[in-house]
Design an enzyme around this catalytic site. Sequence first.
Site: not given
Ligand code: PGA
Length: 256
Positions: A11, A13, A97, A99, A169, A175, A215
Amino acid sequence: MILRKKLIAGNWKMNKTGAEALALVQEIATAIGKQPDVEVVICPPFTALASVAPVLDGTLLKLGAQNMHPEAGGAFTGEISAPMLRSFFATHVILGHSERRAYFGETDTFINQKVLSALKNQLRPILCVGETLAERESGSTLKVVQTQTEKGLEGVSKEQAASLIVAYEPVWAIGTGKVATTEQAQEVHAFIRDLLTKLFGEAIAQKVRILYGGSMKPANAPELLAQKDIDGGLIGGAALEARSFIELVKAAAAAK
Ligand code: PGA
């Protein structure tokens, strides 16, 4: 027989221009070569789909998007529809997601409309679910995950359910460098598998891939991917660099 092929999805982003995306995809495609035991999906931003799509032809990499609107077309300024994604030969789409939920106010009802639209248009939804830190600390993790899963999948038929992908998630792990422990992750993955069994029956629930996201890195991936109900990863930060992404694909191949 492998019941569920491991899946690693990147992903990206809101990162990478078309030219940067092209360079990254070329590097990944070359390094991965033939890795038939793992399914690999990359989800660049919409603006890079056109430059990346031709490179994926003939490789094992599949193309996904990070979001879409449920309608096929119309007066929805700034939005992208499932048929538009299909025109770039996208096969997957990340939906719900955290976000999108947190910054763009997406509700379970709206996400459910997207899931149904994706399935109708032969796109495989990667439905994201997960609790915030406050929700985990107050003991409501499983309740939150149950609501997001059940509402997100309302109206999905058994036939359609076979092509679903769910991503667990935990919001507090995205992140942040704080990865869920393998026990925390496996507990929620098994819970999701039980929910899927209740909704669609055992045979289908055993086929649906449940990815972990938050992460995930080459260092923590082998342990997570060894868990019974962890069928792959949805990777943010570590998908932006070829080397770490390829290592994750290799970890998935080794964990099969
Ligand atoms: P990350 O993001 O691996 O940077 O924690 C995962 C995601 O948001 O899909």
